[in-house]
Design an enzyme around this catalytic site. Structure first.
Site, PDB file in Angstrom:
ATOM      1  CE1 TYR A  74      51.316  39.171  27.942  1.00 34.05           C
ATOM      2  CE2 TYR A  74      49.794  37.729  29.072  1.00 34.05           C
ATOM      3  CZ  TYR A  74      50.460  38.926  28.987  1.00 34.05           C
ATOM      4  OH  TYR A  74      50.291  39.855  29.959  1.00 34.05           O
TER       5      TYR A  74
ATOM      6  CB  ILE B 186      42.469  39.900  35.794  1.00 30.96           C
ATOM      7  CG1 ILE B 186      41.914  40.087  37.206  1.00 30.96           C
ATOM      8  CG2 ILE B 186      41.769  40.835  34.817  1.00 30.96           C
ATOM      9  CD1 ILE B 186      42.234  41.432  37.844  1.00 30.96           C
ATOM     10  CD  GLU B 187      47.791  39.282  31.808  1.00 32.35           C
ATOM     11  OE1 GLU B 187      48.355  40.344  31.566  1.00 32.35           O
ATOM     12  OE2 GLU B 187      48.402  38.194  31.871  1.00 32.35           O
ATOM     13  CG  LEU B 188      45.579  33.136  32.551  1.00 30.94           C
ATOM     14  CD1 LEU B 188      46.310  32.503  33.724  1.00 30.94           C
ATOM     15  CD2 LEU B 188      45.879  32.375  31.261  1.00 30.94           C
TER      16      LEU B 188
END
Ligand SMILES: Cc1cc2nc3c(=O)[nH]c(=O)nc-3n(C[C@H](O)[C@H](O)[C@H](O)COP(=O)(O)OP(=O)(O)OC[C@H]3O[C@@H](n4cnc5c(N)ncnc54)[C@H](O)[C@@H]3O)c2cc1C
Length: 496
Positions: A89, A211-213
């Protein structure tokens, strides 16, 4: 013996996935979809060569997507091509500073140490803590349903619930680890992806940012709609029947047993009915009152619903170099979130921008760009959120003005070739989502895990539910798990 005939109401993610799982095992599956195309909220708009993903855009846990194809005996790589995004992001704060979140830990640590020197260690401690809780949640709560009382009331469950330490809000739980308001927002914002406030939602939902990281944000070549098309293709290849533009008007039930579905034109007889249409609306509209068990009109009135989304889809006749995913935070983040659930239309909203054409030229004519702007807004439970033309135009104008305040996009109004808008009303009408709540039942503690409607929620034999408003909840990987749960029940209860 003839294979059992199964009707699925809705060709959303969970409906298609359930169809593939059961048809590939030998059942005879027919999917009824009200819209002319499959996908449900994972829908698609096409206009003058621009392709827009309508709803989901962020791919997490790619192995869950792939498992569906492998399970049916196919090679997932022949259906969906995935790439890891770096950066994940770009985040823009109200004071003009920004942060680029890399999927590479070495790069990310440098960024964090320089932007939040006092919080780098706390950030790692947060990840370790939530990772531990994620492992419990995954094994004990997400991967299976709670069908019988003994699945719910047992010592292990009670212990696991306490080990999850889910009673705090997401924001409070993050605040124990990091001090910077900006970093707190960075890790808390993601609960809005399932329509619940980080100041209210159970702290376990901070697993979304973890989860994204830790596992990355992925991109499917051709955009998210490629997944819907791939599922449709696999379902048809396995021999399933798909009836689009065919809304179901009721589930046929006699002696507390479902035996088919009715459209306005005819009745169809089946052995089993699986409903993927969103639970509150499906039960309220497709199930006769006497068969609704505890899900009475009063119960639905008392339940809580997630927030909604106002989305502008722009086809631009000029390239605007940016990142695939961007978030712009409101000046007063907390007030912005409180407004969503007050409910009030936010005056200075946070918003999310998605521009897949940064890495995928197939989604727009040459030299042109796709931009998707999502603004979280209240759902329509309060009748003042009618989203008539005047209200829609006023909010569109406001958000376009907000966009032009960003240097990169200052001339954007002169370069709009096509534009489309989805309001909470569009979500409600297009996909039958109660109150236009884009993420279904709000995942507060008392509407999560065993408290969420289960696959066998009604006292009707041969009738099952799958999708966002049933356990385990919202988000593509999670509804794919819901499809697995319902399919496994059917495999067990109606062996071939
Ligand atoms: C704006 C937005 C952004 C999102 N972003 C993300 C994201 O980035 N990543 C992520 O993982 N998730 C995201 N989500 C969540 C995710 O999209 C949903 O959880 C998921 O797509 C829902 O799938 P489903 O199968 O539960 O339901 P649906 O997609 O709603 O499918 C239900 C289907 O049933 C059909 N139907 C309804 N009534 C009838 C009837 N009477 N007869 C026949 N058919 C009927 C509907 O038309 C629909 O096709 C987002 C959702 C939205 C709305």
């Amino acid at each position: 013996m003839k294979p059992k005939k199964i009707a699925i109401i809705g060709a959303g993610t969970a409906g298609l996935a359930t169809g593939i799982r059961l048809q590939s095992q030998g059942y005879d599956v027919t999917i009824f979809e009200k819209n002319e195309k499959v996908g449900g909220r994972m829908y698609h708009l096409e206009d003058q060569g621009f392709h827009f993903d309508v709803g989901p855009t962020i791919v997490m846990l790619p192995e869950v997507y792939k498992e569906l194809f492998s399970y049916s005996g196919a090679n997932p790589d022949d259906y969906i091509q995935m790439q890891l995004l770096d950066p994940l992001y770009q985040l823009h704060y109200h004071d003009g500073t920004s942060l680029t979140l890399s999927s590479n830990l070495t790069t990310l640590m440098k960024t964090l140490e320089s932007a939040f020197p006092e919080d780098a260690q706390g950030y790692l401690a947060y990840l370790a803590d939530i990772y531990k809780r994620y492992s419990i949640a995954n094994a004990e709560f997400i991967d299976h349903g709670f069908l019988k009382l003994k699945d719910i009331l047992n010592v292990k469950n009670i212990k696991d619930t306490f080990r999850l330490r889910t009673f705090n809000s997401a924001y409070r739980s993050i605040s124990k680890f990091v001090k910077s308001e900006k970093l707190r927002q960075t890790l808390a914002f993601q609960t809005l992806y399932i329509g619940v406030s980080p100041f209210e939602g159970p702290s376990i939902y901070t697993i979304i940012s973890m989860i994204e990281l830790l596992y990355g944000i992925w991109y499917i070549k051709g955009g998210m709609y490629s997944m819907a098309k791939a599922m449709e293709r696999r379902f048809l290849e396995t021999g399933g029947t798909l009836l689009t533009s065919t809304p179901v008007s009721s589930v046929l039930i006699e002696n507390k047993q479902a035996y088919g579905v009715s459209t306005n034109k005819q009745d169809y007889l089946f052995d089993i009915v699986v409903c993927n249409a969103d639970f509150p609306s499906a039960v309220s509209n497709l199930i006769p009152l006497e068969h609704r068990g505890r899900y009475t009109p009063k119960k639905f009135k008392n339940m809580q619903y997630s927030s909604s989304a106002f989305i502008i889809y722009l086809g631009l006749d000029k390239k605007y170099p940016t990142t695939v995913h961007q978030i712009r935070y409101a000046k007063d983040f907390k007030k912005n979130i409180q407004d969503l659930f007050a409910p009030r239309l936010p005056d200075d909203p946070s918003f999310y921008l998605y521009s897949p054409t940064q890495i995928d030229a197939s989604l727009a004519p040459e030299g042109k760009e796709v931009l998707y702007m999502l603004v979280p807004v209240p759902n329509r439970e309060d009748p003042s959120f009618h989203w008539d033309e005047t209200m829609t135009q006023a909010f569109y104008d406001k958000m376009m003005d907000r966009l032009t305040q960003i240097k990169t996009f200052q001339d954007i109004k002169d370069h709009i070739q096509v534009s489309h808008i989805y309001t909470p009303k569009t979500w409600e009408e297009t996909f039958h989502l109660m109150h236009g709540a884009t993420f279904g039942l709000k995942p507060i503690l008392l509407q999560s895990n065993f408290f969420r409607p289960q696959a066998n929620a009604l006292p009707v034999k041969n009738l099952y539910f799958t999708g966002t408003s049933v356990h385990p909840g919202a988000g593509i990987p999670i509804v794919l798990k819901s499809a697995k749960i319902v399919s496994d029940i059917i495999l067990k209860e109606y062996p071939l």
